[in-house]
Design a protein around this motif. Structure first.
Motif, PDB file in Angstrom:
ATOM      1  N   VAL A 318     -25.834  18.694  -5.881  1.00 15.67           N
ATOM      2  CA  VAL A 318     -24.533  18.723  -5.215  1.00 15.67           C
ATOM      3  C   VAL A 318     -24.567  17.854  -3.970  1.00 15.67           C
ATOM      4  CG1 VAL A 318     -22.823  20.178  -4.081  1.00 15.67           C
ATOM      5  CG2 VAL A 318     -23.987  21.000  -6.126  1.00 15.67           C
ATOM      6  N   LEU A 325     -17.777  14.812  -5.463  1.00 14.74           N
ATOM      7  CA  LEU A 325     -17.404  16.134  -5.960  1.00 14.74           C
ATOM      8  C   LEU A 325     -16.248  16.723  -5.145  1.00 14.74           C
ATOM      9  CD1 LEU A 325     -20.920  17.694  -6.645  1.00 14.74           C
ATOM     10  CD2 LEU A 325     -19.198  17.119  -8.364  1.00 14.74           C
ATOM     11  N   TYR A 366     -23.239  13.103 -11.485  1.00 13.87           N
ATOM     12  CA  TYR A 366     -23.585  14.518 -11.344  1.00 13.87           C
ATOM     13  C   TYR A 366     -23.927  15.138 -12.695  1.00 13.87           C
ATOM     14  CZ  TYR A 366     -23.236  19.516 -10.354  1.00 13.87           C
ATOM     15  OH  TYR A 366     -23.506  20.854 -10.258  1.00 13.87           O
TER      16      TYR A 366
END
Length: 446
Positions: A318, A325, A366
């Motif tokens: 993350v 994101l 990701y």
């Protein structure tokens, strides 16, 4: 007063004494083994919980990646447009003007009217239904065959391919009806009769034939933004890019609007499901490794290096994509818990339609990285969780072997104690016999 030597048996309960001694010798080792087994089983259970949660995360990631890699679109038509539309992943958003000029129809041929159970004739019916040399059904008809017999023979011979036949009873009598299996001009029937008594000519549609065309074979015709397309079927692909049109009703001269837009509903649901699965993993890692300072109680994997590694790796993926994101509505708090803002996602995708694929797709910055991470831990042969589980199972098996060896050792010790105490008891009984003899001698000497 006479001198005497006194002796008596030991009076020991040898079985009870041996049992107590063996239990005393067994307890420390058995307690240690059982404690180690309880700890190992607790760790095994905790690892099972983690593996289950991560397997669910992997499944959610795959669904999210598939949804991101294959964009979805929605096609909308007005009520009564005369057609329906289904958008594929290759669709192009936009508005299109659609006119259904003509539907594709399957040819139907009817015989003249006959009385019930009347015969027509004998010979061979040859029914051609396509351009190929093999697109022919040949049916032998006996002189005694009724219309129902002929229809059954045609249907057996064709097997539902190219043509079907039925008998329709109308006011004027029975009609044998041949129906083309395929719509469009390419599926039109050519029926000829040969041999026999010549009566089957009444069931031919060539020169001199007796069949009447009740429904003509026709190709569909549709116009989109002025571009025409004919089709042998009522399903037309790619006249509208990436959209399949299914025609239902012709209305020449009337156009209806077709609207094609991006449909991110499936992807948003997949992202929300992934976020829930991620939070489940985070919660499981925490619960299996927590420490209650109030009760001074540790969990099964408190301080475990593997758990810390998993926590750091998930958070690291993350952190490495935090900006991208966040723009797509995915954020994470200090506890590692994810959240998803669908409104922010819609805004980001509207500005950059490829952003979701680049982030969440199977090869995304990701999605691809997390997929590799999970594979490294869940691989059935070399995954860290699998190897760790195998190691604990091996430890438990070793502890079970220790208990087996302890049982054997205690059996030998019990046998040893029993022999020793039995020997002692025998010696005491012998001493009692000797004392009795001495007492007798002493009594005689007085």
């Amino acid at each position: 007063m006479a001198n005497t030597i006194s002796a008596s048996g030991s009076g020991l309960d040898i079985p009870t004494l041996v049992s107590q001694l063996v239990t005393s010798a067994r307890t420390p080792t058995e307690t240690r083994i059982n404690k180690a087994g309880t700890t190992a089983n607790a760790k095994l259970s905790a690892l099972g919980q983690i593996k289950s949660a991560m397997t669910s995360l992997q499944a959610a990631l795959e669904k999210m990646g598939a949804a991101a890699d294959s964009p979805s679109f929605k096609a909308t038509t007005a009520s009564g447009a005369g057609y329906s539309a289904t958008a594929t992943a290759k669709a192009v958003p936009g508005d299109y003007s659609v006119e259904v000029v003509r539907l594709a129809t399957a040819q139907k041929l009817s015989s003249a009217a006959y009385a019930k159970d009347a015969t027509v004739g004998s010979g061979t019916l040859s029914i051609a239904y396509g351009a190929g040399a093999d697109d022919v059904v040949k049916v032998e008809i006996a002189a005694s065959a009724t219309l129902a017999d002929i229809a059954a023979a045609v249907n057996r011979a064709s097997g539902g391919k190219g043509v079907s036949a039925s008998v329709v009873t109308a006011n004027d009598g029975q009609h044998l009806v041949f129906s083309a299996a395929s719509t469009g001009s390419g599926g039109a029937l050519s029926i000829t009769a040969s041999g026999g008594n010549g009566g089957l000519v009444a069931l031919a549609n060539g020169s001199g034939g007796g069949l009447t065309q009740t429904v003509a074979a026709a190709d569909a015709l549709v116009r989109v933004d002025g571009f025409e397309r004919t089709s042998s079927s009522n399903t037309i692909s790619d006249l509208v890019p990436g959209v399949d049109l299914t025609l239902a009703k012709a209305a020449a001269g009337t156009t209806h609007n077709l609207n094609v837009v991006s449909d991110n509903g499936g992807l948003k649901s997949a992202i929300a499901a992934y976020v829930n699965a991620h939070n489940s993993v985070v919660g499981t890692l925490k619960s299996t490794s927590s420490y209650d300072s109030t009760t001074r109680t540790a969990s099964a994997l408190t301080g475990d290096a593997l758990v810390r590694t998993l926590q750091q790796q998930l958070r690291g993926q993350v952190s490495g994509n935090v900006t991208g994101l966040k723009e797509l509505g995915v954020t994470i708090d200090k506890a590692g818990v994810m959240s998803f803002d669908a409104t922010a996602f819609d805004k980001a995708v509207a500005a950059d339609p490829d952003a979701a694929r680049a982030m969440f797709g199977s090869g995304g910055s990701y999605g691809g990285a997390v997929a590799s991470l999970l594979e490294g831990h869940l691989d059935s042969m070399s995954g860290t969780l699998v190897l760790r589980t195998n190691g604990i199972n091996k430890q438990i098996s070793g502890l079970e072997d220790e208990l087996d060896r302890l049982d054997e050792k205690m059996t030998r010790l019990s046998d040893l104690y029993t022999r020793q105490f039995t020997a002692m008891e025998t010696m005491i009984v012998q001493m009692q016999g000797s004392a009795s003899s001495l007492n007798q001698l002493l009594a005689q000497s007085e």
